[in-house]
Design an enzyme around this catalytic site. Structure first.
Site, mmCIF file in Angstrom:
data_model
loop_
_atom_site.group_PDB
_atom_site.id
_atom_site.type_symbol
_atom_site.label_atom_id
_atom_site.label_comp_id
_atom_site.label_asym_id
_atom_site.label_seq_id
_atom_site.Cartn_x
_atom_site.Cartn_y
_atom_site.Cartn_z
ATOM 1 N N CYS A 15 27.541 12.432 0.207
ATOM 2 C CA CYS A 15 28.519 13.519 0.306
ATOM 3 C C CYS A 15 29.354 13.522 -0.971
ATOM 4 O O CYS A 15 29.301 12.577 -1.775
ATOM 5 C CB CYS A 15 29.415 13.315 1.527
ATOM 6 S SG CYS A 15 30.409 11.821 1.413
ATOM 7 N N HIS A 74 37.053 6.263 1.933
ATOM 8 C CA HIS A 74 37.695 6.282 3.259
ATOM 9 C C HIS A 74 39.217 6.186 3.179
ATOM 10 O O HIS A 74 39.910 6.482 4.142
ATOM 11 C CB HIS A 74 37.286 5.064 4.086
ATOM 12 C CG HIS A 74 35.829 4.941 4.339
ATOM 13 N ND1 HIS A 74 35.080 5.950 4.861
ATOM 14 C CD2 HIS A 74 34.989 3.878 4.187
ATOM 15 C CE1 HIS A 74 33.838 5.515 5.006
ATOM 16 N NE2 HIS A 74 33.754 4.275 4.603
ATOM 17 N N CYS A 96 38.772 10.025 -0.840
ATOM 18 C CA CYS A 96 38.240 11.395 -0.879
ATOM 19 C C CYS A 96 39.402 12.391 -0.677
ATOM 20 O O CYS A 96 40.225 12.208 0.225
ATOM 21 C CB CYS A 96 37.204 11.562 0.226
ATOM 22 S SG CYS A 96 36.581 13.252 0.327
ATOM 23 N N HIS A 124 37.187 1.903 12.308
ATOM 24 C CA HIS A 124 36.595 2.454 11.087
ATOM 25 C C HIS A 124 37.698 2.528 10.024
ATOM 26 O O HIS A 124 38.827 2.927 10.327
ATOM 27 C CB HIS A 124 36.022 3.847 11.376
ATOM 28 C CG HIS A 124 35.243 4.414 10.217
ATOM 29 N ND1 HIS A 124 35.853 4.921 9.105
ATOM 30 C CD2 HIS A 124 33.910 4.543 10.005
ATOM 31 C CE1 HIS A 124 34.925 5.342 8.249
ATOM 32 N NE2 HIS A 124 33.738 5.118 8.776
ATOM 33 N N GLU A 126 38.437 4.620 7.742
ATOM 34 C CA GLU A 126 39.147 5.918 7.618
ATOM 35 C C GLU A 126 40.137 6.096 8.765
ATOM 36 O O GLU A 126 41.289 6.512 8.555
ATOM 37 C CB GLU A 126 38.160 7.092 7.598
ATOM 38 C CG GLU A 126 38.893 8.427 7.425
ATOM 39 C CD GLU A 126 37.993 9.654 7.518
ATOM 40 O OE1 GLU A 126 36.803 9.560 7.161
ATOM 41 O OE2 GLU A 126 38.499 10.690 7.979
ATOM 42 N N CYS A 195 35.098 17.147 7.977
ATOM 43 C CA CYS A 195 34.976 17.728 6.629
ATOM 44 C C CYS A 195 33.748 18.642 6.535
ATOM 45 O O CYS A 195 32.804 18.511 7.326
ATOM 46 C CB CYS A 195 34.921 16.624 5.580
ATOM 47 S SG CYS A 195 33.374 15.730 5.553
ATOM 48 N N SER A 223 25.975 2.538 9.124
ATOM 49 C CA SER A 223 26.571 3.827 8.787
ATOM 50 C C SER A 223 26.765 4.698 10.034
ATOM 51 O O SER A 223 25.812 5.074 10.709
ATOM 52 C CB SER A 223 25.661 4.548 7.778
ATOM 53 O OG SER A 223 25.908 5.926 7.783
ATOM 54 N N SER A 266 25.636 7.797 2.791
ATOM 55 C CA SER A 266 25.572 6.664 1.861
ATOM 56 C C SER A 266 24.173 6.469 1.294
ATOM 57 O O SER A 266 23.916 5.473 0.620
ATOM 58 C CB SER A 266 25.956 5.369 2.585
ATOM 59 O OG SER A 266 27.279 5.404 2.990
HETATM 60 S S1 SF4 Z 1 35.717 13.334 3.968
HETATM 61 FE FE1 SF4 Z 1 33.628 14.070 4.012
HETATM 62 S S2 SF4 Z 1 33.132 14.323 1.858
HETATM 63 FE FE2 SF4 Z 1 34.909 12.982 1.956
HETATM 64 S S3 SF4 Z 1 34.068 10.908 2.037
HETATM 65 FE FE3 SF4 Z 1 34.385 11.528 4.126
HETATM 66 S S4 SF4 Z 1 32.373 12.343 4.726
HETATM 67 FE FE4 SF4 Z 1 32.397 12.287 2.493
#
Ligand code: SF4
Length: 283
Positions: A15, A74, A96, A124, A126, A195, A223, A266
């Site tokens: 991505c 993340h 990101c 996770h 993120e 996203c 993943s 990934s």
């Molecule tokens: S927000 Fe979307 S584009 Fe950005 S790292 Fe995560 S999966 Fe990838």
């Protein structure tokens, strides 16, 4: 077996955010000799080995960095970011931009007094970064979150409630969470923050799975977005996950003339191409 035609999903593989983080790390390593990433940059050993050869190494927990440290796509918590700033000679932020935007929206909603629910995977990186150290930001894994009496009470009592998504959440999971929350709090603020690259990959695998008897998803077992692609494909057809061409079992392709291929965020292009070539050689 006859010749197999491979259909690659319209959107698959790296991505935007992962590609950007890799580019930033390579540029820094080229300039400064070495850069350490705060944990593995991607869930893919092949990519990590290639990066290490070019000076991009993974920082192990508790290790004091002697070179620039790169924050992954993340993102990290505010506390973890400050810790890195305190101990590293330099910090490169490869969070990101789409994750950074979700974080701003979550913080804004929470700052105005809302109880914020984020649909994502607790644990996770993120999700951990989005929640940060905020008590009134809660990660919910799936639509069963209302089974928790304690959370249900908090949702009912809160002055306002908002619902967001970790960027890689499955659309259907978010939709189910939205439905359940609105049944309890019809005025809740709903922001589908999955996203656009994730949305496109999910839509592409769905379209592909409807047309082929087998979908091969290329990605690492760790993943989450790869697992989501398998889950989506399985709703319509048979699906398998492989890490690379060596894991392809010829027996699975018996009496099949068309195969769909997609890949997690990934998975590098050369691994996807190697899998496609291997399938095309099965005859
Ligand atoms: S927000 Fe979307 S584009 Fe950005 S790292 Fe995560 S999966 Fe990838």
């Amino acid at each position: 077996m006859g010749r197999i035609t491979v259909h690659l999903a319209e959107e698959s593989g790296f991505c935007f955010g992962v590609r950007r983080a890799i580019d930033l790390s390579l540029r820094a390593a080229e300039k400064e000799g070495q850069v350490a990433t705060d944990g593995d940059l991607v869930h893919n050993q092949h990519v990590l080995d290639t990066l290490r050869d070019k000076g991009v190494v993974s920082l192990t927990k508790g290790e004091r960095p002697h070179c620039a440290v790169l924050i992954r796509a993340h993102g990290v918590t505010t506390h973890a970011r400050q810790e890195l700033i305190d101990i590293a000679p330099r910090v490169i932020d490869a969070t990101c931009p789409m994750v950074a935007t979700i974080k701003k929206q979550v913080d804004r909603a929470n700052d105005t007094g809302a109880l914020v629910l984020i649909v994502g995977k607790s644990g996770h990186p993120e999700a951990i970064g989005l929640k940060d150290d905020r008590d009134d930001v809660v990660i919910v894994d799936n639509a069963k979150f209302l089974d928790s009496d304690e959370l249900k009470k908090r949702i009912v009592k809160a002055s306002s409630v908002a619902l967001f998504a970790q960027s890689t959440t499955l659309q259907s999971v978010f939709a189910d969470c939205e439905k359940n929350l609105l049944a309890l709090r019809p005025e809740a603020l709903i922001k589908n923050t999955i996203c656009s690259p994730t949305q496109k990959r999910q839509a592409a695998v769905e379209a592909l799975a409807k047309t082929v008897p087998l979908v091969v998803v290329v990605g690492d077992p760790r993943s989450a977005n790869t697992a989501h692609l398998v889950e989506m494909a399985e709703r319509y057809t048979r699906a398998i996950r492989v890490e690379g061409p060596n894991e392809l079992d010829e027996a699975l392709f018996e009496n099949i003339s068309e195969v769909g291929v997609t890949a997690g965020a990934s998975t590098p292009d050369d691994v996807i191409q190697a899998v496609i070539s291997r399938i095309e050689q099965i005859a």
